[in-house]
Design an enzyme around this catalytic site. Structure first.
Site, PDB file in Angstrom:
ATOM      1  N   ASP A 247       1.608   5.379  -0.038  1.00 33.86           N
ATOM      2  CA  ASP A 247       1.082   6.618   0.523  1.00 33.86           C
ATOM      3  C   ASP A 247       1.273   7.731  -0.497  1.00 33.86           C
ATOM      4  O   ASP A 247       2.311   8.388  -0.544  1.00 33.86           O
ATOM      5  CB  ASP A 247       1.826   6.935   1.822  1.00 33.86           C
TER       6      ASP A 247
ATOM      7  N   GLU B 234       3.335   1.763   4.704  1.00 31.43           N
ATOM      8  CA  GLU B 234       2.021   2.002   5.290  1.00 31.43           C
ATOM      9  C   GLU B 234       1.249   0.720   5.550  1.00 31.43           C
ATOM     10  O   GLU B 234       0.499   0.620   6.515  1.00 31.43           O
ATOM     11  CB  GLU B 234       1.212   2.920   4.373  1.00 31.43           C
TER      12      GLU B 234
ATOM     13  N   LYS C 220       0.859  -1.187   0.000  1.00 30.09           N
ATOM     14  CA  LYS C 220       0.000   0.000   0.000  1.00 30.09           C
ATOM     15  C   LYS C 220       0.893   1.233   0.000  1.00 30.09           C
ATOM     16  O   LYS C 220       1.719   1.414   0.886  1.00 30.09           O
ATOM     17  CB  LYS C 220      -0.919   0.016   1.220  1.00 30.09           C
TER      18      LYS C 220
END
Length: 317
Positions: free
Chosen positions: A33, A178, A31
């Site tokens: 950011d 993240e 994931k």
């Protein structure tokens, strides 16, 4: 040449790791950011980049325009995340933030691109050579993406790992990332829908909230916000979720003060109105991402910390 279909990005739901007996049905991706983006390449050596809200953000990212030359005359729609990487190769949202909102300032965007260029992380292909791929299983779309796009100076399609959800989350944590996004191998692409077939797992709890007011600071913070009052829409009404008073540096607090002054209004946007003496109200149009430890029984955020403003998002009612 037929126009490309306009699509809204598919969104992930917050969740947890799957049970071991079904782990083989899921693929794990890092994931990132950054700023979500759909990339439209009509096959005429031009490109249009749209944010999650559908806004045209192409001029803000001139270093990504070369992707149109790489794909040539193949009409394509790609899904990905725009990031700025730090020295360790990790996304740094603070470095990206000055680039967001520069669609009307291409000259400034070009100057910033020279000092802190962005990188486009690609993770899906939705349309290719006249064919709508959204109805195909995720695993087939990933195969098409990996065959289509080779890593370039400002873009890449990082690998997705099947059946290793727990280990992927551990690695993300170890590298200061993240979190991860899990995607079912058999899932179709659902434009504009927050789907349980995509699951985001963060190493910290975060939530998108709407800013509805603020409290003036004192002492050295006189004239600046000491805290902002935030909420989430529930059944069409903005429900109060508490106040956030930490997480800014001086520059960010000053920028936020300017935005709050522009949005000032007399009427409270929360329903019901919270009992917060001295509150000043604003139009509920600013979206922020906040970190927190838990929710109280009253539905308030416990120990919230400001993470970032989300100019790429609009309040979801």
């Amino acid at each position: 040449m037929a126009p490309l279909p306009r699509l809204a990005p598919m969104l992930a739901t917050s969740g947890s790791l799957p049970p071991s007996r079904t782990e083989h049905l899921w693929s794990a991706e890092t994931k990132y950011d950054g700023q979500r983006a759909l990339v439209y390449l009509p096959g005429d050596r031009t490109v249009v980049i749209r944010s999650r809200s559908g806004a045209d953000i192409t001029p803000a990212y001139p270093e990504l325009h070369a992707l149109a030359d790489v794909l040539g005359d193949v009409p394509t729609v790609l899904d990905g995340e725009i990031v700025v990487l730090d020295e360790a190769g990790r996304p740094d949202f603070e470095r990206l933030q000055p680039r967001m909102g520069l669609s009307g300032s291409p000259a400034k965007a070009a100057r910033l691109a020279a000092g802190a260029p962005v990188h486009l992380v690609l993770f899906d292909v939705l349309f290719l050579a006249g064919q709508d791929l959204t109805g195909l299983p995720y695993v087939r779309r990933r195969e098409a993406l990996e065959q289509l796009v080779e890593a370039g100076p400002r873009w890449s399609a990082p690998r997705a790992v099947v059946g290793q959800s727990g280990r992927s989350l551990e690695l993300a944590r170890e590298h200061g990332l993240e979190g991860i996004v899990l995607k079912r191998l058999d899932s179709v692409y659902e434009p504009g829908r927050r789907s349980p077939n995509w699951v985001k797992i963060r190493n910290v709890r975060t939530v998108d909230v709407v800013v509805g007011g603020w409290l003036p600071g004192h002492g050295r913070l006189t004239g600046l916000p000491g805290a902002v009052l935030v909420g989430q829409y529930q059944d069409g009404a903005l429900s109060y979720r508490g106040s956030v008073g930490t997480g800014w540096n001086e520059r960010q607090r000053t920028e936020l003060a300017h935005l709050l002054s522009i949005a000032a209004m007399d009427e409270c946007p929360f329903a019901p109105e919270p009992a917060v003496p001295g509150a000043r109200w604003v139009l509920p149009r600013l979206v922020a991402e906040v970190r927190y430890t838990a929710l109280t029984r009253a539905g308030l955020l416990r120990h919230p910390v400001w993470h970032r403003l989300r100019p790429d998002l609009v309040p979801e009612k």
